[in-house]
Structures are given as C-alpha cells and as structure tokens.
Design a protein around this motif. Structure first.
Motif, PDB file in Angstrom:
ATOM      1  N   ASN A  41       0.867  -1.264  -0.134  1.00 23.86           N
ATOM      2  CA  ASN A  41       0.198  -0.093   0.045  1.00 23.86           C
ATOM      3  C   ASN A  41       0.597   1.475  -0.255  1.00 23.86           C
ATOM      4  O   ASN A  41       0.569   2.265  -0.670  1.00 23.86           O
ATOM      5  N   ILE A  42       2.048   1.517   0.776  1.00 20.76           N
ATOM      6  CA  ILE A  42       2.765   2.358   0.796  1.00 20.76           C
ATOM      7  C   ILE A  42       3.362   2.628  -0.778  1.00 20.76           C
ATOM      8  O   ILE A  42       3.586   3.664  -1.225  1.00 20.76           O
ATOM      9  N   GLY A  43       3.747   1.499  -1.263  1.00 22.27           N
ATOM     10  CA  GLY A  43       4.248   1.783  -2.737  1.00 22.27           C
ATOM     11  C   GLY A  43       3.225   2.050  -3.568  1.00 22.27           C
ATOM     12  O   GLY A  43       3.763   3.035  -4.464  1.00 22.27           O
ATOM     13  N   GLU A  44       1.950   1.701  -3.523  1.00 20.88           N
ATOM     14  CA  GLU A  44       1.011   2.324  -4.309  1.00 20.88           C
ATOM     15  C   GLU A  44       0.799   3.839  -4.202  1.00 20.88           C
ATOM     16  O   GLU A  44       0.496   4.571  -5.090  1.00 20.88           O
ATOM     17  N   PHE A  45       0.742   4.142  -2.943  1.00 15.18           N
ATOM     18  CA  PHE A  45       0.494   5.654  -2.476  1.00 15.18           C
ATOM     19  C   PHE A  45       1.760   6.484  -3.259  1.00 15.18           C
ATOM     20  O   PHE A  45       1.410   7.353  -3.768  1.00 15.18           O
ATOM     21  N   LEU A  46       2.749   5.967  -2.813  1.00 13.55           N
ATOM     22  CA  LEU A  46       3.949   6.696  -3.326  1.00 13.55           C
ATOM     23  C   LEU A  46       3.827   6.975  -4.867  1.00 13.55           C
ATOM     24  O   LEU A  46       4.424   7.980  -5.308  1.00 13.55           O
ATOM     25  N   ALA A  47       3.599   5.665  -5.524  1.00 12.44           N
ATOM     26  CA  ALA A  47       3.629   5.847  -6.961  1.00 12.44           C
ATOM     27  C   ALA A  47       2.620   6.966  -7.579  1.00 12.44           C
ATOM     28  O   ALA A  47       2.655   7.548  -8.389  1.00 12.44           O
ATOM     29  N   ILE A  48       1.425   6.841  -7.005  1.00 11.10           N
ATOM     30  CA  ILE A  48       0.415   7.940  -7.246  1.00 11.10           C
ATOM     31  C   ILE A  48       0.909   9.333  -7.032  1.00 11.10           C
ATOM     32  O   ILE A  48       0.914  10.064  -8.024  1.00 11.10           O
ATOM     33  N   VAL A  49       1.522   9.647  -5.987  1.00 18.78           N
ATOM     34  CA  VAL A  49       2.043  10.981  -5.629  1.00 18.78           C
ATOM     35  C   VAL A  49       3.006  11.300  -6.673  1.00 18.78           C
ATOM     36  O   VAL A  49       3.406  12.510  -7.078  1.00 18.78           O
ATOM     37  N   HIS A  50       4.216  10.418  -6.581  1.00 10.67           N
ATOM     38  CA  HIS A  50       5.024  10.381  -7.791  1.00 10.67           C
ATOM     39  C   HIS A  50       4.501  11.089  -8.994  1.00 10.67           C
ATOM     40  O   HIS A  50       5.195  11.812  -9.681  1.00 10.67           O
ATOM     41  N   ALA A  51       3.442  10.372  -9.558  1.00 10.22           N
ATOM     42  CA  ALA A  51       3.058  10.631 -10.814  1.00 10.22           C
ATOM     43  C   ALA A  51       2.580  12.097 -10.860  1.00 10.22           C
ATOM     44  O   ALA A  51       2.782  12.784 -11.927  1.00 10.22           O
ATOM     45  N   LEU A  52       1.706  12.170  -9.927  1.00 12.10           N
ATOM     46  CA  LEU A  52       1.068  13.578  -9.681  1.00 12.10           C
ATOM     47  C   LEU A  52       2.011  14.597  -9.635  1.00 12.10           C
ATOM     48  O   LEU A  52       2.156  15.600 -10.532  1.00 12.10           O
ATOM     49  N   ALA A  53       3.176  14.305  -9.016  1.00 11.52           N
ATOM     50  CA  ALA A  53       4.174  15.466  -8.911  1.00 11.52           C
ATOM     51  C   ALA A  53       4.835  15.638 -10.283  1.00 11.52           C
ATOM     52  O   ALA A  53       5.099  16.787 -10.812  1.00 11.52           O
ATOM     53  N   LEU A  54       5.242  14.505 -11.017  1.00  6.60           N
ATOM     54  CA  LEU A  54       5.974  14.590 -12.365  1.00  6.60           C
ATOM     55  C   LEU A  54       5.005  15.320 -13.164  1.00  6.60           C
ATOM     56  O   LEU A  54       5.498  16.070 -14.058  1.00  6.60           O
ATOM     57  N   TYR A  55       3.770  14.928 -13.288  1.00  2.00           N
ATOM     58  CA  TYR A  55       2.859  15.460 -14.405  1.00  2.00           C
ATOM     59  C   TYR A  55       2.559  16.726 -14.232  1.00  2.00           C
ATOM     60  O   TYR A  55       2.227  17.593 -14.874  1.00  2.00           O
ATOM     61  N   SER A  56       2.495  17.114 -12.668  1.00  3.75           N
ATOM     62  CA  SER A  56       2.240  18.471 -12.445  1.00  3.75           C
ATOM     63  C   SER A  56       3.502  19.436 -12.885  1.00  3.75           C
ATOM     64  O   SER A  56       2.904  20.462 -13.438  1.00  3.75           O
ATOM     65  N   LYS A  57       4.769  18.955 -12.917  1.00  2.00           N
ATOM     66  CA  LYS A  57       5.904  19.572 -13.374  1.00  2.00           C
ATOM     67  C   LYS A  57       5.685  19.821 -14.799  1.00  2.00           C
ATOM     68  O   LYS A  57       6.158  20.865 -15.042  1.00  2.00           O
ATOM     69  N   GLU A  58       5.235  18.829 -15.369  1.00  2.00           N
ATOM     70  CA  GLU A  58       5.424  18.873 -16.939  1.00  2.00           C
ATOM     71  C   GLU A  58       3.847  19.569 -17.450  1.00  2.00           C
ATOM     72  O   GLU A  58       4.056  19.717 -18.711  1.00  2.00           O
ATOM     73  N   GLY A  59       3.004  19.950 -16.483  1.00  2.00           N
ATOM     74  CA  GLY A  59       1.881  20.510 -16.859  1.00  2.00           C
ATOM     75  C   GLY A  59       1.128  19.602 -17.878  1.00  2.00           C
ATOM     76  O   GLY A  59       0.304  20.091 -18.630  1.00  2.00           O
ATOM     77  N   LYS A  60       1.049  18.150 -17.491  1.00  2.00           N
ATOM     78  CA  LYS A  60       0.204  17.233 -18.021  1.00  2.00           C
ATOM     79  C   LYS A  60      -1.010  16.921 -17.088  1.00  2.00           C
ATOM     80  O   LYS A  60      -0.854  16.617 -15.766  1.00  2.00           O
ATOM     81  N   ASN A  61      -2.329  16.760 -17.671  1.00  2.00           N
ATOM     82  CA  ASN A  61      -3.595  16.391 -16.975  1.00  2.00           C
ATOM     83  C   ASN A  61      -3.727  14.923 -17.277  1.00  2.00           C
ATOM     84  O   ASN A  61      -5.160  14.634 -16.945  1.00  2.00           O
ATOM     85  N   ASN A  62      -3.038  14.058 -17.613  1.00  2.00           N
ATOM     86  CA  ASN A  62      -3.364  12.668 -17.820  1.00  2.00           C
ATOM     87  C   ASN A  62      -4.075  12.020 -16.806  1.00  2.00           C
ATOM     88  O   ASN A  62      -3.621  12.051 -15.603  1.00  2.00           O
ATOM     89  N   ALA A  63      -5.061  11.081 -16.995  1.00  2.00           N
ATOM     90  CA  ALA A  63      -5.710  10.218 -16.053  1.00  2.00           C
ATOM     91  C   ALA A  63      -4.566   9.413 -15.372  1.00  2.00           C
ATOM     92  O   ALA A  63      -3.798   9.004 -16.144  1.00  2.00           O
ATOM     93  N   ILE A  64      -4.747   9.145 -14.114  1.00  2.00           N
ATOM     94  CA  ILE A  64      -3.814   8.004 -13.464  1.00  2.00           C
ATOM     95  C   ILE A  64      -4.726   6.928 -12.921  1.00  2.00           C
ATOM     96  O   ILE A  64      -5.645   7.127 -12.362  1.00  2.00           O
ATOM     97  N   TYR A  65      -4.238   5.725 -13.396  1.00  2.00           N
ATOM     98  CA  TYR A  65      -5.085   4.423 -12.890  1.00  2.00           C
ATOM     99  C   TYR A  65      -4.178   3.701 -11.890  1.00  2.00           C
ATOM    100  O   TYR A  65      -2.990   3.734 -11.684  1.00  2.00           O
ATOM    101  N   THR A  66      -4.964   3.395 -10.545  1.00  2.00           N
ATOM    102  CA  THR A  66      -4.491   2.541  -9.720  1.00  2.00           C
ATOM    103  C   THR A  66      -5.528   1.363  -9.160  1.00  2.00           C
ATOM    104  O   THR A  66      -6.578   1.364  -9.376  1.00  2.00           O
ATOM    105  N   ASP A  67      -4.957   0.242  -8.803  1.00  2.00           N
ATOM    106  CA  ASP A  67      -5.881  -0.890  -8.360  1.00  2.00           C
ATOM    107  C   ASP A  67      -5.939  -0.911  -6.818  1.00  2.00           C
ATOM    108  O   ASP A  67      -6.446  -1.966  -6.378  1.00  2.00           O
TER     109      ASP A  67
END
Length: 210
Positions: free
Chosen positions: A120-146
């Motif tokens: 669960n920690i890995g899943e959480f960090l992955a989402i936040v990592h993706a949010l931070a990366l795409y925020s920096k790049e100005g991208k609004n792509n949808a993010i899927y998690t299970d």
C-alpha cells in the motif's frame, strides 16, 4: 478453472491450488521461487521436472515481456492515461513501485526496492510521484491504480499505515512525509481512477509476480 502454483523454494515446496497458500510459503522467504500454471497437470509436471534448464525458462517467463493487450479497444479506458502499481516481498518487506503508459506499456518511472515497507505504501508513493511529475510537466493525464487504500490516502492527504518506523525503513518514512507535504501544498487536475481488474485484467503497471 483456477490457477495452480508450484513452489520450488519456500517454507513448503509443493503444488498449491490457492494463491493464499502460495503466499504463505513464499512471502518473505529468501530466494523464494514459484510460478503459476493454468492446470494441475502442468503444475505437477513442472514441479517434478525441475532442473536448471527449467529454471532458465521460468526466469525468462517471469522477466520477459507481457502479452500485449489492446487497451485502445476498451472504450472505458481513457486515452493517454498512465497506470501505477507497487510490489512488496514480505509485509513489511522489500517494496518497489512503477508507472507505465497504459496504451504502449512504456515504463515512465521505477523506484526501489526500499526496505521495511508495504504494498500500500508503494501504491501511494507511485500515485504521488506521478502527480508531482505530471504537475511539473503541465500534464493532466488520468492516473489508474488498483489500490483502494492508496486512493483513500491520497484523497485524505494522509497515510494511515500501521507499520513501525525503524532505522531500516527511515528513508521510506521520509518519502511518505514528503509525499504528504506535496499533497497538502499542491492541487492537481489529473483524474485518479480505480483500475477495473475484474473487467480489464491486471493493471498494465503490474509486476507480474502472481
């Protein structure tokens, strides 16, 4: 028909007919070696005929490319989306996480392994990592998690893990604190969506270790 699981190296070495029993035998076991099969006969033959050649084949299957799925043919899946997933050997144990482009399967980032963490920690960090990366790049792509748990942690901007903080996992807790701080100090437009495993199969970022 359900899956059958062969454990060559684990607490018990035999053929199991449930993933839970396979996990009990292998999770946290150093050098655990196991594989799933579609039939009991295949599993029994693989268990009996274990040799170095078989091991090479198993390693190739485990680490080779997954079968290509045409996600573009599934209208519910949002084009341009990305998917994240975590994997952990043990609970807590060695954890890693990654992100891939859904349609192409191309890996966008891969972090870890980190000691003393959970899936669960890995899943959480992955989402936040993706949010931070795409925020920096100005991208609004949808993010899927299970992971429903990771979704709740992101929504509440707070981690609710029960594992103890130790010298072994100090770095993981530092990552969690940074992730929580980022969530509290940033906003995002990326939809964070639950991957429908029962309809679409395993999430594209899955590590393929089941």
């Amino acid at each position: 028909m359900g899956k059958w699981y062969v454990v060559w190296e684990g607490r018990a070495t035999c053929v199991f007919n449930s993933w839970e029993e396979c996990q009990e035998s292998t999770q946290g076991f150093p050098g655990a070696r196991f594989k799933s099969f579609n039939s009991q006969q295949e599993a029994i033959e693989a268990f009996r005929n274990d040799d170095e050649d078989d091991r090479a084949v198993i390693r190739a299957i485990a680490h080779g490319p997954k079968q290509k799925v045409n996600y573009a043919a599934i209208p519910e899946i949002i084009p341009g989306s990305i998917a994240v997933d975590g994997a952990c050997s043990g609970n807590p144990g060695m954890m890693e996480y990654r992100c891939v482009d859904v349609m192409s399967g191309k890996e966008i980032f891969h972090q870890g392994p980190f000691a003393g963490a959970t899936n669960n920690i890995g899943e959480f960090l992955a989402i936040v990592h993706a949010l931070a990366l795409y925020s920096k790049e100005g991208k609004n792509n949808a993010i899927y998690t299970d992971s429903k748990t990771a979704l709740a942690w992101v929504r509440n901007r707070q981690v609710k893990t029960t594992i103890a903080r130790t010298p072994e996992n100090e770095y993981v807790f530092q990552l969690l604190m940074r992730a929580e701080k980022w969530l509290r100090t940033h906003s995002w437009k990326n939809p964070i969506l639950k991957w429908q495993t029962d309809k679409w199969g395993e999430i594209p970022a899955d590590f393929g270790r089941k």
